[in-house]
Design a protein around this motif. Structure first.
Motif, PDB file in Angstrom:
ATOM      1  N   PHE A 194       0.964  -1.017   0.433  1.00 40.67           N
ATOM      2  CA  PHE A 194       0.100  -0.244  -0.251  1.00 40.67           C
ATOM      3  C   PHE A 194       1.190   1.466  -0.388  1.00 40.67           C
ATOM      4  O   PHE A 194       1.121   2.217  -0.608  1.00 40.67           O
ATOM      5  N   ALA A 195       2.603   1.189   0.890  1.00 45.62           N
ATOM      6  CA  ALA A 195       2.803   2.711   0.733  1.00 45.62           C
ATOM      7  C   ALA A 195       3.187   2.905  -1.246  1.00 45.62           C
ATOM      8  O   ALA A 195       3.205   3.371  -0.857  1.00 45.62           O
ATOM      9  N   GLY A 196       3.920   1.896  -1.165  1.00 46.61           N
ATOM     10  CA  GLY A 196       4.485   1.195  -2.614  1.00 46.61           C
ATOM     11  C   GLY A 196       3.846   2.335  -3.398  1.00 46.61           C
ATOM     12  O   GLY A 196       3.847   3.352  -4.137  1.00 46.61           O
ATOM     13  N   HIS A 197       2.289   2.021  -4.033  1.00 45.76           N
ATOM     14  CA  HIS A 197       1.442   1.800  -4.391  1.00 45.76           C
ATOM     15  C   HIS A 197       1.032   3.814  -4.509  1.00 45.76           C
ATOM     16  O   HIS A 197       0.932   4.778  -4.493  1.00 45.76           O
ATOM     17  N   LEU A 198       1.000   3.608  -2.876  1.00 47.49           N
ATOM     18  CA  LEU A 198       0.168   5.273  -2.945  1.00 47.49           C
ATOM     19  C   LEU A 198       1.929   6.749  -2.762  1.00 47.49           C
ATOM     20  O   LEU A 198       1.517   7.600  -3.260  1.00 47.49           O
ATOM     21  N   CYS A 199       2.479   5.899  -2.192  1.00 47.99           N
ATOM     22  CA  CYS A 199       3.860   7.106  -3.086  1.00 47.99           C
ATOM     23  C   CYS A 199       3.965   6.871  -4.109  1.00 47.99           C
ATOM     24  O   CYS A 199       4.250   7.963  -4.986  1.00 47.99           O
ATOM     25  N   GLY A 200       4.041   6.293  -5.515  1.00 48.12           N
ATOM     26  CA  GLY A 200       3.386   6.299  -6.659  1.00 48.12           C
ATOM     27  C   GLY A 200       2.787   7.444  -7.178  1.00 48.12           C
ATOM     28  O   GLY A 200       2.868   8.192  -8.095  1.00 48.12           O
ATOM     29  N   LEU A 201       1.463   7.347  -6.089  1.00 46.39           N
ATOM     30  CA  LEU A 201       0.542   8.496  -6.417  1.00 46.39           C
ATOM     31  C   LEU A 201       1.147   9.957  -6.593  1.00 46.39           C
ATOM     32  O   LEU A 201       0.932  10.436  -6.993  1.00 46.39           O
ATOM     33  N   LEU A 202       1.520  10.529  -5.526  1.00 45.43           N
ATOM     34  CA  LEU A 202       1.965  11.027  -5.171  1.00 45.43           C
ATOM     35  C   LEU A 202       3.327  11.611  -5.826  1.00 45.43           C
ATOM     36  O   LEU A 202       3.288  13.171  -6.426  1.00 45.43           O
ATOM     37  N   VAL A 203       4.065  10.281  -6.258  1.00 45.90           N
ATOM     38  CA  VAL A 203       5.430  11.285  -7.451  1.00 45.90           C
ATOM     39  C   VAL A 203       4.869  11.711  -8.388  1.00 45.90           C
ATOM     40  O   VAL A 203       4.826  12.878  -9.292  1.00 45.90           O
ATOM     41  N   GLY A 204       3.438  10.771  -9.672  1.00 44.20           N
ATOM     42  CA  GLY A 204       3.081  11.268 -10.010  1.00 44.20           C
ATOM     43  C   GLY A 204       2.380  12.337  -9.625  1.00 44.20           C
ATOM     44  O   GLY A 204       2.462  14.038 -11.119  1.00 44.20           O
ATOM     45  N   LEU A 205       1.402  13.086  -8.836  1.00 41.54           N
ATOM     46  CA  LEU A 205       0.667  14.408  -8.154  1.00 41.54           C
ATOM     47  C   LEU A 205       1.594  15.778  -8.415  1.00 41.54           C
ATOM     48  O   LEU A 205       1.659  16.794  -8.605  1.00 41.54           O
ATOM     49  N   VAL A 206       2.847  14.879  -8.762  1.00 42.29           N
ATOM     50  CA  VAL A 206       4.025  16.217  -7.506  1.00 42.29           C
ATOM     51  C   VAL A 206       4.379  16.907  -9.140  1.00 42.29           C
ATOM     52  O   VAL A 206       5.225  17.334  -9.435  1.00 42.29           O
ATOM     53  N   TYR A 207       4.866  15.652 -10.127  1.00 42.44           N
ATOM     54  CA  TYR A 207       5.020  15.557 -11.463  1.00 42.44           C
ATOM     55  C   TYR A 207       3.956  16.708 -12.369  1.00 42.44           C
ATOM     56  O   TYR A 207       4.467  17.260 -12.865  1.00 42.44           O
TER      57      TYR A 207
END
Length: 346
Positions: free
Chosen positions: A190-203
């Motif tokens: 769950f943490a890995g998927h959540l961090c992926g979403l956050l990275v996409g939003l930051v980009y």
């Protein structure tokens, strides 16, 4: 006959699909499949050796796990599902932003995703005092895929997605996937998927523009003479003139990088020309090893003649048609000079 025609139609469709896959998407699929199927032959415990583990990164300085854990998978079903999702998203993204930008973006997503997770788990460890937050290990490309989902939503400007027959607004679709996969699929990060979403939003908000060159710089690199053999290929997608996402229209103009790249490109071109000249010399009708051997034989004869003369006669300039700077003694004192053609004697 009907079955045969169906097979031909399927082959034609598969062929068109394969030819439509751009360069970096092929590279992503190939690297992940090769790592999964060939690495266990060399390292039976590859999933443990190269998996992402915050504890080993923080306390054992095994920083390579920040990248290697993304391209290691746990099972056949795991890699098949991830690569099918990657194929469905990466083709559209690469065609929209260009192959070179997509390559750099994929590496950036891979690293920043694991860095975010490492920082988050370390903060939880410091707050709670529970070391188990950092011991949890994970593998797989799914964190990058969640960043792809955000990016693809902004590129296509989709307003809704169809999930199991239900229309879901685009802004909430990634979060529904995050929660749904975590509830329905066991042993997912769950943490890995959540961090992926956050990275996409930051980009897509433009906060990562400082990490790579601007589109003008990328287009300049693509127009170099040393890279046109790649950028002019049918499977390469060039960087667009206008950014598909307005907030990402940034980056820095790297003049130093451009100069270094041009120097490297020119050096590669020069090396290629020398290799081509050497190959033509070896395989040419008037050159090659025979002419080189003949030249070496003439040099041996002349050196033997000069050694036999010693100091008995002065050495004069000898202008041969192949060796204008060669010095040989005058004729008349040595038998070895008989090997030199009479018309060429001094």
């Amino acid at each position: 006959e009907f079955g045969y025609q169906s097979i031909i139609i399927m082959e034609g469709r598969m062929g068109r699909i394969c030819h439509s896959i751009p360069l970096v998407t092929r590279l992503i699929l190939g690297v992940n499949f090769c790592v999964y199927f060939y690495t266990p032959m060399l390292y039976p415990n590859a999933s443990k050796i190269y998996s992402f583990c915050p504890y080993l990164v923080i306390f054992k300085n095994e920083y390579y796990r920040l990248l290697t854990g993304v391209y290691v998978h746990g099972s056949v079903l795991h890699i098949v599902m991830n690569m099918f999702t990657a194929f469905s998203l990466a083709v559209n993204i690469e065609n929209a932003i260009g192959s070179m930008a997509f390559f750099g973006l994929t590496l950036t997503f891979s690293l920043i995703n694991t860095i975010f997770e490492t920082i988050g788990r370390y903060i939880l460890y410091k707050v709670t005092g529970d070391i188990s937050w950092t011991i949890t290990c994970s593998v797989g490309f799914s964190g990058v895929l969640f960043a792809y989902i955000i990016l693809n939503t902004y590129i296509t400007r989709a307003t809704s997605y169809n999930l199991c027959g239900m229309s879901i607004p685009a802004w909430i679709y990634p979060w529904v996937l995050l929660v749904g996969i975590s509830l329905l699929v066991p042993n997912v990060s769950f943490a890995g998927h959540l961090c992926g979403l956050l990275v996409g939003l930051v980009y897509v908000r433009g906060y990562l523009n400082c990490l790579w060159p601007s589109r003008n710089c990328i287009r300049g690199i693509e127009n170099w003479e040393g890279t046109q053999w790649l950028t002019n290929s049918a499977i390469y997608s060039k960087c667009p003139v206008e950014a598909p996402i307005a907030a990402t229209d940034g980056g820095y103009d790297c003049n130093c990088c451009e100069g270094v790249g041009r120097s490297i490109g020119n050096a590669c071109i020069a090396a290629s020309n020398k290799c081509r000249s050497a190959w033509e010399f070896i395989t040419g009708p008037d050159g090659g090893y025979e002419a080189l051997a003949a030249d070496e034989e003439d040099e041996d004869h002349l050196e033997l003649g000069a050694a036999d003369m010693g100091n008995l006669a002065p050495v004069e300039e000898y202008h041969d048609r192949k060796h204008p700077d060669r010095k040989v003694p005058p004729a008349g004192r040595s038998r070895l000079l008989d090997t030199v053609p009479r018309k060429n004697r001094g």
